[in-house]
Every structure is written in structure tokens, then in C-alpha cells.
Design a protein around this motif. Sequence first.
Motif, PDB file in Angstrom:
ATOM      1  N   THR A   1       4.123  -6.344   9.021  1.00 40.09           N
ATOM      2  CA  THR A   1       4.155  -5.979   7.291  1.00 40.09           C
ATOM      3  C   THR A   1       4.035  -4.650   7.237  1.00 40.09           C
ATOM      4  OG1 THR A   1       2.414  -7.098   6.379  1.00 40.09           O
ATOM      5  CG2 THR A   1       4.131  -8.243   6.887  1.00 40.09           C
ATOM      6  N   VAL A   2       2.900  -4.532   8.269  1.00 38.13           N
ATOM      7  CA  VAL A   2       2.612  -2.330   7.416  1.00 38.13           C
ATOM      8  C   VAL A   2       4.233  -1.311   7.952  1.00 38.13           C
ATOM      9  CG1 VAL A   2       1.207  -0.479   8.401  1.00 38.13           C
ATOM     10  CG2 VAL A   2       0.425  -2.981   8.258  1.00 38.13           C
ATOM     11  N   GLY A   3       4.580  -2.294   9.347  1.00 36.66           N
ATOM     12  CA  GLY A   3       6.044  -1.293   9.235  1.00 36.66           C
ATOM     13  C   GLY A   3       6.945  -1.835   8.407  1.00 36.66           C
ATOM     14  N   LEU A   4       6.932  -3.099   8.361  1.00 35.69           N
ATOM     15  CA  LEU A   4       7.667  -3.346   7.039  1.00 35.69           C
ATOM     16  C   LEU A   4       8.200  -1.821   6.095  1.00 35.69           C
ATOM     17  CD1 LEU A   4      10.279  -5.471   7.602  1.00 35.69           C
ATOM     18  CD2 LEU A   4       8.857  -7.145   6.446  1.00 35.69           C
TER      19      LEU A   4
ATOM     20  N   GLY B   1      -7.814  -4.468  19.424  1.00 35.78           N
ATOM     21  CA  GLY B   1      -7.231  -5.394  20.069  1.00 35.78           C
ATOM     22  C   GLY B   1      -5.830  -5.815  20.648  1.00 35.78           C
ATOM     23  N   GLY B   2      -5.200  -4.736  19.811  1.00 34.07           N
ATOM     24  CA  GLY B   2      -3.892  -4.862  19.584  1.00 34.07           C
ATOM     25  C   GLY B   2      -2.986  -5.523  18.844  1.00 34.07           C
ATOM     26  N   GLY B   3      -3.082  -5.769  17.797  1.00 32.66           N
ATOM     27  CA  GLY B   3      -2.188  -6.354  16.807  1.00 32.66           C
ATOM     28  C   GLY B   3      -1.536  -6.315  16.262  1.00 32.66           C
ATOM     29  N   LEU B   4      -1.803  -4.433  15.530  1.00 27.31           N
ATOM     30  CA  LEU B   4      -1.405  -4.331  14.369  1.00 27.31           C
ATOM     31  C   LEU B   4      -0.474  -3.454  15.393  1.00 27.31           C
ATOM     32  CD1 LEU B   4      -0.105  -3.352  11.979  1.00 27.31           C
ATOM     33  CD2 LEU B   4      -2.365  -1.356  12.628  1.00 27.31           C
TER      34      LEU B   4
ATOM     35  N   THR C   1       0.851  -1.214  -0.118  1.00 25.50           N
ATOM     36  CA  THR C   1      -0.112  -0.045  -0.518  1.00 25.50           C
ATOM     37  C   THR C   1       0.349   0.920   0.323  1.00 25.50           C
ATOM     38  OG1 THR C   1       0.266  -0.200   2.239  1.00 25.50           O
ATOM     39  CG2 THR C   1      -2.125  -1.010   0.924  1.00 25.50           C
ATOM     40  N   PRO C   2      -0.012   2.518   0.062  1.00 28.58           N
ATOM     41  CA  PRO C   2       0.634   3.575  -0.342  1.00 28.58           C
ATOM     42  C   PRO C   2       1.363   4.299   1.200  1.00 28.58           C
ATOM     43  CG  PRO C   2      -0.630   4.258  -2.133  1.00 28.58           C
ATOM     44  CD  PRO C   2      -0.756   2.322  -1.519  1.00 28.58           C
ATOM     45  N   LEU C   3       2.999   5.127   0.878  1.00 29.61           N
ATOM     46  CA  LEU C   3       3.101   5.764   1.750  1.00 29.61           C
ATOM     47  C   LEU C   3       2.868   7.757   1.051  1.00 29.61           C
ATOM     48  CD1 LEU C   3       3.248   6.250   4.581  1.00 29.61           C
ATOM     49  CD2 LEU C   3       6.225   6.409   3.981  1.00 29.61           C
TER      50      LEU C   3
ATOM     51  N   ILE D   1       4.074  14.936   6.854  1.00 27.86           N
ATOM     52  CA  ILE D   1       2.886  13.851   7.666  1.00 27.86           C
ATOM     53  C   ILE D   1       2.646  12.752   6.716  1.00 27.86           C
ATOM     54  CG2 ILE D   1       0.338  13.337   8.487  1.00 27.86           C
ATOM     55  CD1 ILE D   1       2.166  15.092  10.302  1.00 27.86           C
ATOM     56  N   LEU D   2       3.123  11.380   6.700  1.00 27.34           N
ATOM     57  CA  LEU D   2       2.717  10.604   5.773  1.00 27.34           C
ATOM     58  C   LEU D   2       1.745   9.359   6.326  1.00 27.34           C
ATOM     59  CD1 LEU D   2       6.449   9.692   5.631  1.00 27.34           C
ATOM     60  CD2 LEU D   2       4.866  11.261   3.895  1.00 27.34           C
ATOM     61  N   LEU D   3       0.800   9.198   4.962  1.00 28.69           N
ATOM     62  CA  LEU D   3      -0.858   8.068   4.999  1.00 28.69           C
ATOM     63  C   LEU D   3      -0.231   7.014   5.062  1.00 28.69           C
ATOM     64  CD1 LEU D   3      -3.365  10.710   4.619  1.00 28.69           C
ATOM     65  CD2 LEU D   3      -2.244  10.372   6.489  1.00 28.69           C
ATOM     66  N   LYS D   4       0.072   6.330   5.596  1.00 26.09           N
ATOM     67  CA  LYS D   4      -0.079   4.807   5.121  1.00 26.09           C
ATOM     68  C   LYS D   4      -1.594   4.588   4.835  1.00 26.09           C
ATOM     69  CE  LYS D   4       1.826   0.693   4.335  1.00 26.09           C
ATOM     70  NZ  LYS D   4       2.631  -0.050   3.462  1.00 26.09           N
ATOM     71  N   ARG D   5      -1.772   4.016   3.498  1.00 29.07           N
ATOM     72  CA  ARG D   5      -2.769   3.453   3.170  1.00 29.07           C
ATOM     73  C   ARG D   5      -3.796   2.621   3.027  1.00 29.07           C
ATOM     74  NH1 ARG D   5      -5.140   7.817  -0.130  1.00 29.07           N
ATOM     75  NH2 ARG D   5      -6.784   6.493   0.225  1.00 29.07           N
ATOM     76  N   GLU D   6      -3.723   1.788   3.966  1.00 27.96           N
ATOM     77  CA  GLU D   6      -4.303   0.561   3.844  1.00 27.96           C
ATOM     78  C   GLU D   6      -5.500   0.091   4.470  1.00 27.96           C
ATOM     79  OE1 GLU D   6      -2.531  -2.751   5.652  1.00 27.96           O
ATOM     80  OE2 GLU D   6      -0.591  -1.010   4.260  1.00 27.96           O
ATOM     81  N   ASP D   7      -6.331   1.435   3.660  1.00 22.41           N
ATOM     82  CA  ASP D   7      -7.175   1.161   3.434  1.00 22.41           C
ATOM     83  C   ASP D   7      -7.306   1.084   1.848  1.00 22.41           C
ATOM     84  OD1 ASP D   7      -6.343   4.312   3.276  1.00 22.41           O
ATOM     85  OD2 ASP D   7      -8.531   4.830   1.761  1.00 22.41           O
ATOM     86  N   LEU D   8      -6.980   0.834   0.928  1.00 24.95           N
ATOM     87  CA  LEU D   8      -6.752   1.371  -0.260  1.00 24.95           C
ATOM     88  C   LEU D   8      -6.018  -0.312  -0.671  1.00 24.95           C
ATOM     89  CD1 LEU D   8      -4.483   3.703  -1.831  1.00 24.95           C
ATOM     90  CD2 LEU D   8      -6.866   2.960  -1.793  1.00 24.95           C
TER      91      LEU D   8
END
Length: 416
Positions: free
Chosen positions: A163-166, A185-188, A24-26, A40-47
Motif C-alpha cells: 500500500t506504500v506504492g499505491l 527480507g524483501g516484503g516491501l 503518509t506524505p510524499l 526527488i520525493l520522500l515517501k515519509r513512512e517514518d511518520l
Amino acid sequence: MNYFPNIENIRKAAGTISAVADTTPLLDSIRYSKLYNANILLKREDLHRVRSYKIRGAFNKISSLSAQERQKGVVCASAGNHAQGVAFACNHLGIKGTIYMPSVTPKQKVEQTEMFGGDWVTIVLEGDTFDDSSKAALQFCEEHQKVFVHPFNDPKTIEGQATVGLEAIHQSKKTIDYIFVAIGGGGLAAGLCGVFKALSPTTKIIGVEPAGAPSMKTSIENGVNTELVQIDKFVDGAAVQRVGDLTFEICKDYLDAVITVPEGKVCQTILDLYNRDAIVVEPAGALTIAALDQYAKQIEGKNVVCVVSGSNNDITRTAEIKERALLFANLKHYFIVRFPQRPGALKEFVAEILGPTDDITHFEYSKKSSKENAPAVVGIELKKPEDLEPLIARMKENNFFGDYLNNKPDLFQYLV
């Protein structure tokens, strides 16, 4: 509780999910960067194709199952996004799945889950909260000896979410000074702790919860994983009564802070993102951006990532989102107005009591008696918060004031 997400396992997870989840794009946010004098960067997990990061953990977990476990099928509980990730994974891998969702889950999320799962999944609506659904799902899982795919409290799920952070570290041109992550729940959040402590230990990880469901914050303050008795379910993607035992142990030691954001502020952020940036997010997806003003001084001049976790928002919720935003901004107010039972009373109220920019948005009145005054429930939208006190003063001076409902939650819920 000795588990901590290993960077090599996270890299392995990245390879596994690459079959179904594109990077996903940053993206730079010009507006928020200017507002906070920061990058400010948006990690677009909505995509993602399932419109949230949950596909990462769900696919990584289900892909790790043995042939025998796959044959038995899987079970999960979810408020929506994890359900869609599990449904997609089941369909893609040809595994039968039973998905428990709270009965209050937005219709849009239920329909999306059905679409992604096709004939491979069965959906069961159970309980009022994620925790209710989870208990029912675990019981069903035990009775039928199926594998439970936990949305956050499982190493494979955590490593998949990590893997979002990676990706973010590889995409950012500079060292990330702060990363803001929503916590349900804290997984991410737990996964990000594993990545950043290994690859970018100077990065500060800030967890963000809705004010009405501060389960991680409460647990960290208590020093023990604590189940909340009651929660506000509005931010459904981040409203759990109890975080995971694994995620709690990781987050309490490795998160730099956990903060909360009022639901009304989340709603205003949703509207701002839509109206000004053409970005559609669900309530949980707006949490990290809504939290930035609490760190305005600390992030000035810094490289900051906000994880936009999902965009599975139901358009039928728009009216409620706008209402909550106006209430939070002190622009929407509800009163019991006592109208004199004589001709012209309403005209007098509109012409002489309301201000020139005040707008009636709710009016409920029925003449049921011959008393001198009769009550009506009236909702009024103001242009400026400071218009409230003069409005109340005019009501009282002219004997229209009955009661103010905004600060009486029980009465407010009953009447409005």
C-alpha cells in the motif's frame, strides 16, 4: 512459488489498514532535488505512529485471522519495526502476542514495542540476529499452535506493505520514473513490484541493501535464495541472512536492480538528514537516499521517489554513527604510535607531528616497561582525507610510526 501480489488484494489491504495507518506524505526534497537535478520525493513512512511502514503488513495479516486463530494468539520475530507493528495490532485488536527480538536490538525499539503492546504482548530476546530469533519463534509457534506473523514472507504482509506504492502513485503529480526501496527480507520491495507492474509499469524499481548484508543481491546473482554465513548487523532494519522465498521469487523477476550501500555512507546520510533537513531516520531509513549518487546520471531530470522506511533510531547509537561516517570519509584514522620513553615525547608529537588542523580523539597508553619505545593506540581526526599521507610520512621520519590500524579489521576491532 506462483504467488504474485494482486492489485485488488492490495486495494483491499489499503481499506483494512486505514483504521490504524494514516496516509503518509510524499514530500519534495529541495536539497536532494537540487543536488541531483531531479525531482526527488520522500515517501515519509517514518511518520507512522509506530514510526515505520511495518504497521501496514502486520495489521493486514493479523486482521485477516479467523476468530479461532485470534483466540490462540500470534507469534512474530523482528529486529524492531515489525515487532512494533505487531504489538500495536495486538493491542488494537485484543489479541495475545509473543514477540521474539534479537538480543542486540536497540533498547529504544524494545521499549517502544512494550509501550505499543501493553499487556497484550510478551517480549522474548533471543539470538544475535533476526534469523536466530525467527528460528526460536517458529519453534515456539509450532509447540503452542499459534499463528506466525511473518515480517515479509507472507502474502498478507506483502499486500499490506504494498500500500506504500499505491499511495505514492496517487500522491505523485507526475509518473514516477524511479522508486528506491530498502530491502531487508524483501516484503516491501515485493509489494511495490505488484503495485507498479499493474499501475505504472514504466517505473524502475531499485532495491537497496546494506553492503554488509546483501542477501537479496547475492540470491539473485546465484539464481537461488541464499543464506549469508555472516552479516554486518548495524543496519538492523535491513540486515537478514536470508530473504523470504516468496519475496525472492518476485524480486528476482520484477526488480530492475538491487544495489548496495556501505554502512559508513548510510551513517553520513543519517547525519546529513538530521543536520540539514531536521529528519530523524534509522539506518535502514537512510538506505534509499544514500543510494542516489549511484544513479546520479540516470535520474537527472526524472521524477524519483525514495521510501524513507523508518525512524526508530536509538540516540545512544549517535557516537557509533558519527564514527562510521568519519571512517568512511577517510577522516578518522587509528594508529599504533611508538613513543620514545623520555620526557617531552608527547609534546613533540602534538607540536611537530600532527598537522595544524589534526585532532586527537582517542589515546590509550600505559608505561609498563623500561624499553626504549612504548606503544599507544591513537585516534586522529583529519579535516581533509589528503592530510593522511603527510601525517604518516612525518611519523615515520621521526620514528613515531608503529602501525596503521584502519586497514587491519581484526586488530582494529580488538584494540579500538
